[in-house]
Design a protein around this motif. Sequence first.
Motif, short mmCIF file in Angstrom:
data_model
loop_
_atom_site.label_atom_id
_atom_site.label_comp_id
_atom_site.label_asym_id
_atom_site.label_seq_id
_atom_site.Cartn_x
_atom_site.Cartn_y
_atom_site.Cartn_z
N LYS A 61 2.16 10.57 -9.50
CA LYS A 61 1.37 10.80 -10.71
C LYS A 61 0.39 11.96 -10.55
O LYS A 61 -0.29 12.33 -11.51
CB LYS A 61 0.59 9.53 -11.07
N GLY A 62 0.29 12.52 -9.36
CA GLY A 62 -0.67 13.60 -9.15
C GLY A 62 -2.09 13.09 -9.07
O GLY A 62 -3.04 13.84 -9.35
N MET A 63 -2.26 11.83 -8.68
CA MET A 63 -3.59 11.23 -8.55
C MET A 63 -3.72 10.60 -7.18
O MET A 63 -3.02 11.00 -6.25
CB MET A 63 -3.83 10.25 -9.71
N ARG A 64 -4.58 9.61 -7.06
CA ARG A 64 -4.80 8.97 -5.76
C ARG A 64 -5.33 7.56 -5.99
O ARG A 64 -5.68 7.18 -7.12
CB ARG A 64 -5.80 9.77 -4.94
N LEU A 65 -5.39 6.80 -4.91
CA LEU A 65 -6.04 5.49 -4.95
C LEU A 65 -7.55 5.69 -4.71
O LEU A 65 -7.94 6.57 -3.95
CB LEU A 65 -5.47 4.57 -3.88
N PRO A 66 -8.38 4.89 -5.35
CA PRO A 66 -9.83 5.01 -5.09
C PRO A 66 -10.17 4.51 -3.70
O PRO A 66 -9.44 3.69 -3.12
CB PRO A 66 -10.44 4.10 -6.16
N TRP A 121 3.41 -9.64 -0.55
CA TRP A 121 3.67 -10.94 -1.16
C TRP A 121 2.46 -11.51 -1.89
O TRP A 121 2.57 -12.48 -2.62
CB TRP A 121 4.23 -11.92 -0.12
N GLN A 122 1.29 -10.85 -1.73
CA GLN A 122 0.14 -11.21 -2.54
C GLN A 122 0.27 -10.57 -3.93
O GLN A 122 1.08 -9.68 -4.13
CB GLN A 122 -1.15 -10.74 -1.87
N PHE A 123 -0.55 -11.03 -4.88
CA PHE A 123 -0.54 -10.46 -6.23
C PHE A 123 -1.35 -9.15 -6.21
O PHE A 123 -2.50 -9.12 -6.60
CB PHE A 123 -1.11 -11.45 -7.24
N THR A 124 -0.70 -8.10 -5.72
CA THR A 124 -1.35 -6.80 -5.58
C THR A 124 -0.94 -5.87 -6.72
O THR A 124 0.15 -6.01 -7.29
CB THR A 124 -0.96 -6.16 -4.24
N GLY A 125 -1.81 -4.91 -7.03
CA GLY A 125 -1.52 -3.96 -8.09
C GLY A 125 -2.10 -2.59 -7.78
O GLY A 125 -2.58 -2.34 -6.66
N ILE A 126 -2.07 -1.69 -8.79
CA ILE A 126 -2.46 -0.30 -8.58
C ILE A 126 -3.45 0.14 -9.65
O ILE A 126 -3.18 0.01 -10.85
CB ILE A 126 -1.23 0.64 -8.66
N ARG A 127 -4.61 0.64 -9.20
CA ARG A 127 -5.55 1.35 -10.08
C ARG A 127 -5.69 2.77 -9.53
O ARG A 127 -5.88 2.94 -8.32
CB ARG A 127 -6.91 0.65 -10.12
N LEU A 128 -5.61 3.75 -10.39
CA LEU A 128 -5.64 5.14 -9.94
C LEU A 128 -7.02 5.78 -10.11
O LEU A 128 -7.82 5.33 -10.93
CB LEU A 128 -4.61 5.96 -10.72
N PHE A 184 0.84 -1.20 0.00
CA PHE A 184 0.00 0.00 0.00
C PHE A 184 0.87 1.25 0.00
O PHE A 184 0.56 2.23 -0.68
CB PHE A 184 -0.93 0.02 1.22
N TYR A 185 1.96 1.22 0.77
CA TYR A 185 2.85 2.37 0.82
C TYR A 185 3.36 2.73 -0.58
O TYR A 185 3.39 3.91 -0.96
CB TYR A 185 4.04 2.09 1.73
N GLU A 186 3.76 1.72 -1.34
CA GLU A 186 4.27 1.96 -2.70
C GLU A 186 3.16 2.44 -3.62
O GLU A 186 3.37 3.34 -4.44
CB GLU A 186 4.90 0.67 -3.24
N ALA A 187 1.98 1.84 -3.50
CA ALA A 187 0.85 2.25 -4.34
C ALA A 187 0.49 3.71 -4.07
O ALA A 187 0.25 4.49 -5.01
CB ALA A 187 -0.35 1.34 -4.07
N ALA A 188 0.46 4.10 -2.80
CA ALA A 188 0.12 5.47 -2.44
C ALA A 188 1.19 6.45 -2.92
O ALA A 188 0.88 7.55 -3.39
CB ALA A 188 -0.07 5.59 -0.93
N ALA A 189 2.47 6.05 -2.81
CA ALA A 189 3.56 6.91 -3.27
C ALA A 189 3.52 7.09 -4.78
O ALA A 189 3.73 8.21 -5.29
CB ALA A 189 4.90 6.33 -2.84
N PHE A 190 3.25 6.01 -5.49
CA PHE A 190 3.15 6.10 -6.95
C PHE A 190 2.02 7.04 -7.35
O PHE A 190 2.17 7.88 -8.24
CB PHE A 190 2.94 4.71 -7.56
N ALA A 191 0.87 6.90 -6.69
CA ALA A 191 -0.28 7.76 -6.99
C ALA A 191 0.07 9.23 -6.74
O ALA A 191 -0.30 10.11 -7.53
CB ALA A 191 -1.48 7.34 -6.15
N GLU A 192 0.77 9.49 -5.65
CA GLU A 192 1.18 10.86 -5.33
C GLU A 192 2.11 11.40 -6.42
O GLU A 192 1.98 12.56 -6.85
CB GLU A 192 1.87 10.88 -3.97
#
Length: 382
Positions: free
Chosen positions: A289-294, A372-379, A279-287
Amino acid sequence: MNITEIYNHVRKRTEEICSVLNTEDYVPQPVNFVSPPKWHLAHSSWFFEEFLLKKYLPDYKIYDDDFCFLFNSYYNTVGNRTFRAERGHITRPTVAQVYDYRNYVDMHMQLLLQLKDPQIHELVELGINHEQQHQELLLTDIKYILGCNPIFPVYDENIDWENQQNSNSGFFVFPEGVYEVGHNGDGFSFDNEHGRHKVYLEEFEISQNLITNAEYLEFIEAGGYSNFNYWLDEGWAWVNENEVKAPLYWHKIDNEWHMFTMAGIQKINTEALVTHISFYEAAAFAEWKGMRLPTEFEWEAASFKLDWGKRWEWTNSAYLPYPNFKKAKGAIGEYNGKFMINQMVLRGASCATAKHHSRSTYRNFFHPNERWQFTGIRLAKK
């Protein structure tokens, strides 16, 4: 299929997952959040013995008194148990004895399934879904165990999950309004999905596609892991304490990024969906990109238009009870409710999720550092 056929099918599938393992693969526990395959095999059998056979099958004889202590996961109501981090210490009983235990439980379950009791069938259905959850954990735990081996053993060369790609692009716009979320009462669901209720959502846009390896590489190359501005404070501490530089299973070999997959080590497929992200990486990536996680409510409201199921998708929602959430009495009430603290919700399903075990109301949950789960990112944006 009737309930007996479904039970037999699911139990067989668990053993199929383990069928390619060597005996030595069943026991290791390299980190405390991973459980050995032998433990999964025994625990999923213990669930049926503890909650069904002991209670409902007349004259049932417990297979082994030690198994309840060894293979109870977190049910305080049932009694003592081994610490989660010590499951890899259980070299005895042997793998063969655990399979004998599964056969013993299955044989008696055939008798129990003949009883026409709605309460029994309801618990059997819960046990089946519980075992399907462990099938996914089995696959991801096996991958982690093999991924810790410096020669990167192949689990199955025919599995191509890490190379899955998007089928759509662009954003969907959803209008401001009141939406209903939560399970509607049709078919099986876990208690954390109950309490269907209305939520008000501002207008939002949600991506039709998940983030790819190529997009995530841009984040890495832009210094994403070294710029504190993108990270939540706890995330920044996690990055620095653990010296995180890339997603889990990524390795730089001869100055090229590779990834450990279920089929062994491979060069990164830039068009494939990024996975094993915290989640930390997903939130940082979204930041970045100037977007957010839903939020999980936005995700559920939009799910009928989304192509989901390849990766568990992090949401920006804490794992909390819905209105009117009620825990069942006894040990079954420990299934979900007591974990509603310090975890984040993931929605959808993944390539490792068992068939017929996904729905748009499903609420998965993990701690924000786990990947370690198959997690991903949708913005999302707005």
